[in-house]
Design a protein around this motif. Structure first.
Motif, PDB file in Angstrom:
ATOM      1  N   THR A  56     -17.229  -2.099 -11.182  1.00  0.00           N
ATOM      2  CA  THR A  56     -17.704  -3.409 -10.746  1.00  0.00           C
ATOM      3  C   THR A  56     -17.609  -4.415 -11.876  1.00  0.00           C
ATOM      4  O   THR A  56     -17.896  -5.578 -11.703  1.00  0.00           O
ATOM      5  CB  THR A  56     -19.168  -3.321 -10.279  1.00  0.00           C
ATOM      6  OG1 THR A  56     -19.947  -2.793 -11.357  1.00  0.00           O
ATOM      7  CG2 THR A  56     -19.293  -2.419  -9.067  1.00  0.00           C
ATOM      8  N   ARG A  98     -13.402  -4.326  -8.101  1.00  0.00           N
ATOM      9  CA  ARG A  98     -12.989  -4.393  -6.698  1.00  0.00           C
ATOM     10  C   ARG A  98     -13.751  -3.318  -5.913  1.00  0.00           C
ATOM     11  O   ARG A  98     -14.434  -2.487  -6.474  1.00  0.00           O
ATOM     12  CB  ARG A  98     -11.487  -4.105  -6.546  1.00  0.00           C
ATOM     13  CG  ARG A  98     -10.571  -4.971  -7.383  1.00  0.00           C
ATOM     14  CD  ARG A  98     -10.289  -6.309  -6.682  1.00  0.00           C
ATOM     15  NE  ARG A  98      -9.236  -7.026  -7.352  1.00  0.00           N
ATOM     16  CZ  ARG A  98      -9.398  -7.850  -8.367  1.00  0.00           C
ATOM     17  NH1 ARG A  98     -10.584  -8.049  -8.864  1.00  0.00           N
ATOM     18  NH2 ARG A  98      -8.384  -8.487  -8.909  1.00  0.00           N
ATOM     19  N   ASN A  99     -13.525  -3.314  -4.629  1.00  0.00           N
ATOM     20  CA  ASN A  99     -14.033  -2.229  -3.787  1.00  0.00           C
ATOM     21  C   ASN A  99     -12.959  -1.161  -3.717  1.00  0.00           C
ATOM     22  O   ASN A  99     -11.824  -1.441  -3.348  1.00  0.00           O
ATOM     23  CB  ASN A  99     -14.361  -2.745  -2.382  1.00  0.00           C
ATOM     24  CG  ASN A  99     -15.519  -3.703  -2.393  1.00  0.00           C
ATOM     25  OD1 ASN A  99     -16.497  -3.473  -3.087  1.00  0.00           O
ATOM     26  ND2 ASN A  99     -15.416  -4.779  -1.643  1.00  0.00           N
ATOM     27  N   TYR A 100     -13.319   0.047  -4.054  1.00  0.00           N
ATOM     28  CA  TYR A 100     -12.366   1.152  -4.106  1.00  0.00           C
ATOM     29  C   TYR A 100     -12.646   2.133  -2.986  1.00  0.00           C
ATOM     30  O   TYR A 100     -13.781   2.308  -2.561  1.00  0.00           O
ATOM     31  CB  TYR A 100     -12.450   1.871  -5.455  1.00  0.00           C
ATOM     32  CG  TYR A 100     -11.915   1.029  -6.567  1.00  0.00           C
ATOM     33  CD1 TYR A 100     -10.603   1.151  -6.980  1.00  0.00           C
ATOM     34  CD2 TYR A 100     -12.715   0.075  -7.180  1.00  0.00           C
ATOM     35  CE1 TYR A 100     -10.090   0.354  -7.981  1.00  0.00           C
ATOM     36  CE2 TYR A 100     -12.214  -0.729  -8.181  1.00  0.00           C
ATOM     37  CZ  TYR A 100     -10.906  -0.582  -8.579  1.00  0.00           C
ATOM     38  OH  TYR A 100     -10.395  -1.377  -9.565  1.00  0.00           O
ATOM     39  N   TYR A 123      -8.595   4.099  -5.227  1.00  0.00           N
ATOM     40  CA  TYR A 123      -7.484   3.203  -4.945  1.00  0.00           C
ATOM     41  C   TYR A 123      -8.012   1.856  -4.477  1.00  0.00           C
ATOM     42  O   TYR A 123      -8.995   1.781  -3.755  1.00  0.00           O
ATOM     43  CB  TYR A 123      -6.636   3.861  -3.855  1.00  0.00           C
ATOM     44  CG  TYR A 123      -5.641   2.973  -3.177  1.00  0.00           C
ATOM     45  CD1 TYR A 123      -4.431   2.686  -3.782  1.00  0.00           C
ATOM     46  CD2 TYR A 123      -5.894   2.446  -1.919  1.00  0.00           C
ATOM     47  CE1 TYR A 123      -3.486   1.890  -3.149  1.00  0.00           C
ATOM     48  CE2 TYR A 123      -4.961   1.656  -1.282  1.00  0.00           C
ATOM     49  CZ  TYR A 123      -3.764   1.380  -1.905  1.00  0.00           C
ATOM     50  OH  TYR A 123      -2.838   0.594  -1.285  1.00  0.00           O
ATOM     51  N   ASN A 124      -7.339   0.797  -4.893  1.00  0.00           N
ATOM     52  CA  ASN A 124      -7.646  -0.533  -4.399  1.00  0.00           C
ATOM     53  C   ASN A 124      -6.363  -1.315  -4.251  1.00  0.00           C
ATOM     54  O   ASN A 124      -5.523  -1.305  -5.136  1.00  0.00           O
ATOM     55  CB  ASN A 124      -8.573  -1.267  -5.365  1.00  0.00           C
ATOM     56  CG  ASN A 124      -8.890  -2.643  -4.854  1.00  0.00           C
ATOM     57  OD1 ASN A 124      -8.104  -3.555  -5.020  1.00  0.00           O
ATOM     58  ND2 ASN A 124     -10.018  -2.785  -4.217  1.00  0.00           N
ATOM     59  N   ASN A 125      -6.219  -1.998  -3.146  1.00  0.00           N
ATOM     60  CA  ASN A 125      -5.030  -2.807  -2.905  1.00  0.00           C
ATOM     61  C   ASN A 125      -5.407  -4.141  -2.273  1.00  0.00           C
ATOM     62  O   ASN A 125      -4.669  -4.681  -1.478  1.00  0.00           O
ATOM     63  CB  ASN A 125      -4.043  -2.051  -2.018  1.00  0.00           C
ATOM     64  CG  ASN A 125      -2.666  -2.677  -2.047  1.00  0.00           C
ATOM     65  OD1 ASN A 125      -2.305  -3.369  -2.981  1.00  0.00           O
ATOM     66  ND2 ASN A 125      -1.889  -2.445  -0.999  1.00  0.00           N
ATOM     67  N   SER A 126      -6.569  -4.668  -2.625  1.00  0.00           N
ATOM     68  CA  SER A 126      -7.004  -5.902  -1.982  1.00  0.00           C
ATOM     69  C   SER A 126      -6.176  -7.101  -2.425  1.00  0.00           C
ATOM     70  O   SER A 126      -5.876  -7.965  -1.625  1.00  0.00           O
ATOM     71  CB  SER A 126      -8.485  -6.157  -2.263  1.00  0.00           C
ATOM     72  OG  SER A 126      -8.700  -6.305  -3.650  1.00  0.00           O
ATOM     73  N   GLU A 127      -5.797  -7.169  -3.696  1.00  0.00           N
ATOM     74  CA  GLU A 127      -4.936  -8.252  -4.172  1.00  0.00           C
ATOM     75  C   GLU A 127      -3.691  -7.671  -4.813  1.00  0.00           C
ATOM     76  O   GLU A 127      -2.595  -7.922  -4.383  1.00  0.00           O
ATOM     77  CB  GLU A 127      -5.698  -9.125  -5.163  1.00  0.00           C
ATOM     78  CG  GLU A 127      -6.836  -9.898  -4.530  1.00  0.00           C
ATOM     79  CD  GLU A 127      -7.624 -10.673  -5.558  1.00  0.00           C
ATOM     80  OE1 GLU A 127      -7.100 -10.951  -6.647  1.00  0.00           O
ATOM     81  OE2 GLU A 127      -8.775 -11.000  -5.253  1.00  0.00           O
ATOM     82  N   GLU A 128      -3.872  -6.955  -5.848  1.00  0.00           N
ATOM     83  CA  GLU A 128      -2.784  -6.236  -6.510  1.00  0.00           C
ATOM     84  C   GLU A 128      -3.212  -4.784  -6.620  1.00  0.00           C
ATOM     85  O   GLU A 128      -4.372  -4.491  -6.841  1.00  0.00           O
ATOM     86  CB  GLU A 128      -2.495  -6.803  -7.904  1.00  0.00           C
ATOM     87  CG  GLU A 128      -1.943  -8.206  -7.900  1.00  0.00           C
ATOM     88  CD  GLU A 128      -0.521  -8.307  -7.372  1.00  0.00           C
ATOM     89  OE1 GLU A 128       0.166  -7.272  -7.263  1.00  0.00           O
ATOM     90  OE2 GLU A 128      -0.093  -9.424  -7.074  1.00  0.00           O
ATOM     91  N   TYR A 129      -2.271  -3.914  -6.503  1.00  0.00           N
ATOM     92  CA  TYR A 129      -2.524  -2.486  -6.482  1.00  0.00           C
ATOM     93  C   TYR A 129      -3.155  -2.004  -7.793  1.00  0.00           C
ATOM     94  O   TYR A 129      -2.725  -2.376  -8.875  1.00  0.00           O
ATOM     95  CB  TYR A 129      -1.189  -1.781  -6.259  1.00  0.00           C
ATOM     96  CG  TYR A 129      -1.199  -0.298  -6.507  1.00  0.00           C
ATOM     97  CD1 TYR A 129      -1.589   0.578  -5.514  1.00  0.00           C
ATOM     98  CD2 TYR A 129      -0.823   0.223  -7.736  1.00  0.00           C
ATOM     99  CE1 TYR A 129      -1.589   1.937  -5.730  1.00  0.00           C
ATOM    100  CE2 TYR A 129      -0.825   1.585  -7.962  1.00  0.00           C
ATOM    101  CZ  TYR A 129      -1.207   2.437  -6.954  1.00  0.00           C
ATOM    102  OH  TYR A 129      -1.220   3.777  -7.182  1.00  0.00           O
TER     103      TYR A 129
END
Length: 150
Positions: free
Chosen positions: A66, A73-75, A83-89
């Protein structure tokens, strides 16, 4: 830290170097084949103990993710870790390796690497901060890779 322990940490044998390079090269090949009309910038942070059968505490990592501009991000959990792909991976692998991936569309346009200098510095700072919180204190190797550059 004793002399022998320091020596072991910095005495990178070919096996470890090969494992790190094989991992990184495998990831780069994967991205090169996806959307070849895009430039790609890939950051990796690899703790030197990542390939010694160590696994990080993903729940603790998720709670600590956080902090920061790039990694906050939220993972979600996936097979490889978080993993997170909300804006950039962004991927945190179970062994503590981080991967950040940018795509730049329009292969005809110029790609300005100076844009990513700030991103890279921030990535390094945030990853080191997170590693400290996760008690990953071994040396870390950082990589920047560019793909589909002509």
């Amino acid at each position: 830290m004793e002399y022998e322990e320091l020596r072991r940490m910095f005495d990178l044998n070919n096996s470890l170097i090969e494992k790190i390079n094989n991992f990184r090269n495998g990831r780069i090949v994967k991205y090169e084949s996806e959307n070849p009309e895009y430039y790609k910038v890939i950051f990796h942070a690899v703790p030197l103990n990542a390939f010694s059968n160590n696994s990080i505490n993903l729940e603790k990592a998720k709670n600590e993710l956080t902090y920061g501009r790039l990694i906050a991000r939220n993972y979600i959990y996936n097979f490889d870790g978080l993993y997170n792909n909300s804006e950039e991976y962004l991927q945190l692998f179970r062994n503590g390796t981080f991967e950040r991936y940018y795509t730049i569309p329009y292969k005809d346009e110029r790609m300005y690497l100076a844009t990513y200098e700030e991103e890279y510095i921030t990535f390094c700072k945030e990853i080191l901060h997170l590693y400290k919180k996760l008690d990953i204190v071994c040396p870390v190797v950082f990589f920047v890779s560019l793909t589909n550059i002509e």
